[in-house]
Motif scaffolding. Structure first.
Motif, mmCIF file in Angstrom:
data_model
loop_
_atom_site.group_PDB
_atom_site.id
_atom_site.type_symbol
_atom_site.label_atom_id
_atom_site.label_comp_id
_atom_site.label_asym_id
_atom_site.label_seq_id
_atom_site.Cartn_x
_atom_site.Cartn_y
_atom_site.Cartn_z
ATOM 1 N N LEU A 84 -2.184 -0.318 2.581
ATOM 2 C CA LEU A 84 -3.244 -0.420 1.624
ATOM 3 C C LEU A 84 -3.241 1.113 0.980
ATOM 4 O O LEU A 84 -3.726 0.886 -0.310
ATOM 5 C CB LEU A 84 -4.612 -0.828 2.265
ATOM 6 N N LEU A 85 -3.048 2.021 1.617
ATOM 7 C CA LEU A 85 -3.039 3.247 1.100
ATOM 8 C C LEU A 85 -2.209 3.323 -0.216
ATOM 9 O O LEU A 85 -2.225 4.101 -1.204
ATOM 10 C CB LEU A 85 -2.806 4.395 2.163
ATOM 11 N N TYR A 86 -0.874 2.684 -0.021
ATOM 12 C CA TYR A 86 0.002 2.628 -1.042
ATOM 13 C C TYR A 86 -0.447 2.003 -2.185
ATOM 14 O O TYR A 86 -0.353 2.415 -3.419
ATOM 15 C CB TYR A 86 1.298 1.908 -0.506
ATOM 16 N N TYR A 87 -1.114 0.974 -2.019
ATOM 17 C CA TYR A 87 -1.706 0.231 -3.042
ATOM 18 C C TYR A 87 -2.734 0.717 -3.749
ATOM 19 O O TYR A 87 -3.106 0.720 -5.035
ATOM 20 C CB TYR A 87 -1.978 -1.349 -2.806
ATOM 21 N N ILE A 88 -3.516 1.569 -2.918
ATOM 22 C CA ILE A 88 -4.743 2.495 -3.568
ATOM 23 C C ILE A 88 -4.062 3.292 -4.325
ATOM 24 O O ILE A 88 -4.460 3.657 -5.606
ATOM 25 C CB ILE A 88 -5.551 2.725 -2.296
ATOM 26 N N TRP A 89 -2.893 4.236 -3.953
ATOM 27 C CA TRP A 89 -2.287 4.997 -4.844
ATOM 28 C C TRP A 89 -1.804 4.310 -5.825
ATOM 29 O O TRP A 89 -1.840 5.032 -7.282
ATOM 30 C CB TRP A 89 -1.152 5.711 -3.901
ATOM 31 N N ARG A 90 -1.170 3.367 -5.916
ATOM 32 C CA ARG A 90 -0.482 2.644 -7.272
ATOM 33 C C ARG A 90 -1.533 2.463 -8.298
ATOM 34 O O ARG A 90 -1.381 2.682 -9.388
ATOM 35 C CB ARG A 90 0.030 1.421 -6.900
ATOM 36 N N GLY A 91 -2.859 1.876 -7.819
ATOM 37 C CA GLY A 91 -3.792 1.461 -8.625
ATOM 38 C C GLY A 91 -4.748 2.758 -9.166
ATOM 39 O O GLY A 91 -5.070 2.644 -10.452
ATOM 40 N N TYR A 92 -4.888 3.656 -8.359
ATOM 41 C CA TYR A 92 -5.677 4.926 -8.752
ATOM 42 C C TYR A 92 -4.854 5.613 -9.648
ATOM 43 O O TYR A 92 -5.645 6.176 -10.641
ATOM 44 C CB TYR A 92 -6.254 5.468 -7.538
ATOM 45 N N PHE A 93 -3.622 5.831 -9.754
ATOM 46 C CA PHE A 93 -3.118 6.850 -10.409
ATOM 47 C C PHE A 93 -2.112 5.899 -11.503
ATOM 48 O O PHE A 93 -1.199 6.540 -12.062
ATOM 49 C CB PHE A 93 -1.823 7.618 -9.587
ATOM 50 N N GLY A 94 -2.367 4.602 -11.619
ATOM 51 C CA GLY A 94 -1.871 3.791 -12.447
ATOM 52 C C GLY A 94 -0.230 3.686 -12.457
ATOM 53 O O GLY A 94 0.484 3.838 -13.398
ATOM 54 N N ARG A 95 0.329 3.606 -11.176
ATOM 55 C CA ARG A 95 1.727 3.548 -10.968
ATOM 56 C C ARG A 95 1.946 2.170 -10.407
ATOM 57 O O ARG A 95 2.537 2.026 -9.485
ATOM 58 C CB ARG A 95 2.129 4.619 -9.927
ATOM 59 N N GLU A 96 1.644 1.344 -11.292
ATOM 60 C CA GLU A 96 2.005 -0.080 -10.894
ATOM 61 C C GLU A 96 3.292 -0.676 -10.527
ATOM 62 O O GLU A 96 3.680 -1.495 -9.760
ATOM 63 C CB GLU A 96 1.399 -1.076 -11.994
ATOM 64 N N ARG A 97 4.266 -0.184 -11.587
ATOM 65 C CA ARG A 97 5.694 -0.857 -11.573
ATOM 66 C C ARG A 97 6.388 0.067 -10.584
ATOM 67 O O ARG A 97 7.243 1.013 -10.940
ATOM 68 C CB ARG A 97 6.325 -1.023 -12.744
ATOM 69 N N ARG A 98 6.773 -0.371 -9.248
ATOM 70 C CA ARG A 98 7.497 0.373 -8.134
ATOM 71 C C ARG A 98 7.909 -0.760 -7.281
ATOM 72 O O ARG A 98 7.715 -0.579 -6.317
ATOM 73 C CB ARG A 98 6.507 1.420 -7.672
ATOM 74 N N THR A 99 8.975 -1.449 -7.882
ATOM 75 C CA THR A 99 9.589 -2.535 -6.887
ATOM 76 C C THR A 99 10.030 -1.914 -6.093
ATOM 77 O O THR A 99 9.956 -2.410 -4.650
ATOM 78 C CB THR A 99 10.450 -3.505 -8.070
ATOM 79 N N GLY A 100 11.154 -1.172 -6.233
ATOM 80 C CA GLY A 100 11.909 -0.555 -5.061
ATOM 81 C C GLY A 100 11.266 0.109 -3.958
ATOM 82 O O GLY A 100 11.368 -0.019 -2.649
ATOM 83 N N LEU A 101 10.184 1.068 -4.356
ATOM 84 C CA LEU A 101 9.180 1.652 -3.475
ATOM 85 C C LEU A 101 8.480 0.575 -2.724
ATOM 86 O O LEU A 101 8.085 0.793 -1.638
ATOM 87 C CB LEU A 101 8.377 2.592 -4.303
ATOM 88 N N THR A 102 7.983 -0.319 -3.375
ATOM 89 C CA THR A 102 7.150 -1.360 -2.702
ATOM 90 C C THR A 102 7.812 -2.136 -1.838
ATOM 91 O O THR A 102 7.499 -2.304 -0.552
ATOM 92 C CB THR A 102 6.488 -2.445 -3.611
ATOM 93 N N CYS A 103 9.084 -2.303 -1.890
ATOM 94 C CA CYS A 103 10.054 -3.208 -0.780
ATOM 95 C C CYS A 103 10.048 -2.259 0.404
ATOM 96 O O CYS A 103 10.059 -2.571 1.410
ATOM 97 C CB CYS A 103 11.174 -3.234 -1.447
ATOM 98 N N ALA A 104 10.330 -0.662 -0.021
ATOM 99 C CA ALA A 104 10.675 0.394 1.113
ATOM 100 C C ALA A 104 9.464 0.200 2.174
ATOM 101 O O ALA A 104 9.443 0.229 3.313
ATOM 102 C CB ALA A 104 10.879 1.481 0.448
ATOM 103 N N VAL A 105 8.222 0.215 1.211
ATOM 104 C CA VAL A 105 6.939 0.124 2.150
ATOM 105 C C VAL A 105 6.761 -0.935 3.129
ATOM 106 O O VAL A 105 6.436 -0.836 4.235
ATOM 107 C CB VAL A 105 5.736 0.520 1.015
ATOM 108 N N TRP A 106 6.860 -2.022 2.663
ATOM 109 C CA TRP A 106 6.809 -3.117 3.183
ATOM 110 C C TRP A 106 7.914 -3.359 4.472
ATOM 111 O O TRP A 106 7.435 -4.226 5.459
ATOM 112 C CB TRP A 106 6.759 -4.506 2.080
ATOM 113 N N LEU A 107 9.003 -3.227 4.058
ATOM 114 C CA LEU A 107 10.247 -3.013 5.015
ATOM 115 C C LEU A 107 9.800 -2.123 6.184
ATOM 116 O O LEU A 107 9.985 -2.317 7.344
ATOM 117 C CB LEU A 107 11.488 -2.560 4.419
ATOM 118 N N LEU A 108 9.280 -0.923 6.044
ATOM 119 C CA LEU A 108 9.078 -0.011 6.951
ATOM 120 C C LEU A 108 7.848 -0.525 7.811
ATOM 121 O O LEU A 108 7.913 -0.550 9.148
ATOM 122 C CB LEU A 108 8.648 1.207 6.378
ATOM 123 N N ALA A 109 6.856 -1.295 7.192
ATOM 124 C CA ALA A 109 5.723 -1.953 7.915
ATOM 125 C C ALA A 109 6.194 -2.957 8.690
ATOM 126 O O ALA A 109 5.686 -3.108 9.832
ATOM 127 C CB ALA A 109 4.623 -2.354 6.753
#
Length: 220
Positions: A84-109
């Motif tokens: 959730l902290l990752y998605y808060i960062w994306r939304g708060y700082f306007g960094r919505e398109r981060r497909t590779g990073l999103t996959c990495a976050v979910w993989l580690l989780a």
């Protein structure tokens, strides 16, 4: 000392859960709602471990299984908290398109949660097996490092959110020695108190971010 710890635990749970409800009530965007959900999932998840811990001081019953199961739940909810902290960062700082990073976050989780599910962890026996503690916390530490780095790189973009990276870093610096050494050196468990303070500061940052925005809107 016992009553001080009990008071701290109860106040922390109340603060996290009430703050989550306040954030959800005041939220006007997806990111603000995620801030509320993050506080709730943190408080409710920690309750599974802290409430049996509190009861253990006053009950003659064996709380080993309850404490161990609480640690399992907390391990999963803490992992989701960082997602959730990752998605808060994306939304708060306007960094919505981060497909590779999103996959990495979910993989580690996913790896972290999967490792927590193995019976070798001995949750119901409240085991402190060092090997499995290291195994399940390695992807969690990597996840925390990724989230910490993201907030660090954007710290100058928002004065209000600037210290978030530091709270994340400190929380892991307090948490990791406990997971590795508390079984052999129980006094290390006291480091969970300053780790919890870091989470309180994180939630407080979210509260100020949302409530100050509401105050600014009223004065405009």
């Amino acid at each position: 000392m016992k009553y001080g710890e009990l008071t701290f635990d109860i106040l922390y749970l109340l603060f996290a859960i009430v703050s989550g409800c306040v954030l959800l009530a005041k939220a006007r965007s997806r990111t603000e709602r995620l801030m509320g959900f993050s506080a709730l999932i943190l408080g409710c998840g920690d309750a599974f471990h802290l409430i049996p811990r509190v009861l253990n001081y006053f009950s003659a019953e064996d709380m080993t299984a309850a404490l161990g199961f609480g640690k399992l739940v907390t391990s999963v909810t803490m992992t989701l908290f960082y997602v959730l902290l990752y998605y808060i960062w994306r939304g708060y700082f306007g960094r919505e398109r981060r497909t590779g990073l999103t996959c990495a976050v979910w993989l580690l989780a996913a790896v972290r949660i999967a490792l927590c599910a193995f019976p070798q962890n001995g949750w119901l026996e409240n085991s402190s097996d060092l090997t499995w503690s290291i195994l399940r916390n390695a992807p969690f530490a990597a996840l925390g490092a990724v989230i910490c780095l993201l907030y660090f790189r954007t710290r100058s973009d928002s004065r209000r959110m600037a210290p978030v990276w530091l709270y994340i870093l400190l929380s892991f610096l307090f948490y990791l020695p406990v997971t590795v050494g508390a079984g052999a050196v129980p006094i290390l468990g006291m480091l969970m108190l300053p780790k919890t303070v870091c989470y309180v500061l994180l939630i407080l940052t979210f509260l100020l971010a949302v409530l100050k925005d509401r105050e600014r809107e009223k004065t405009v």
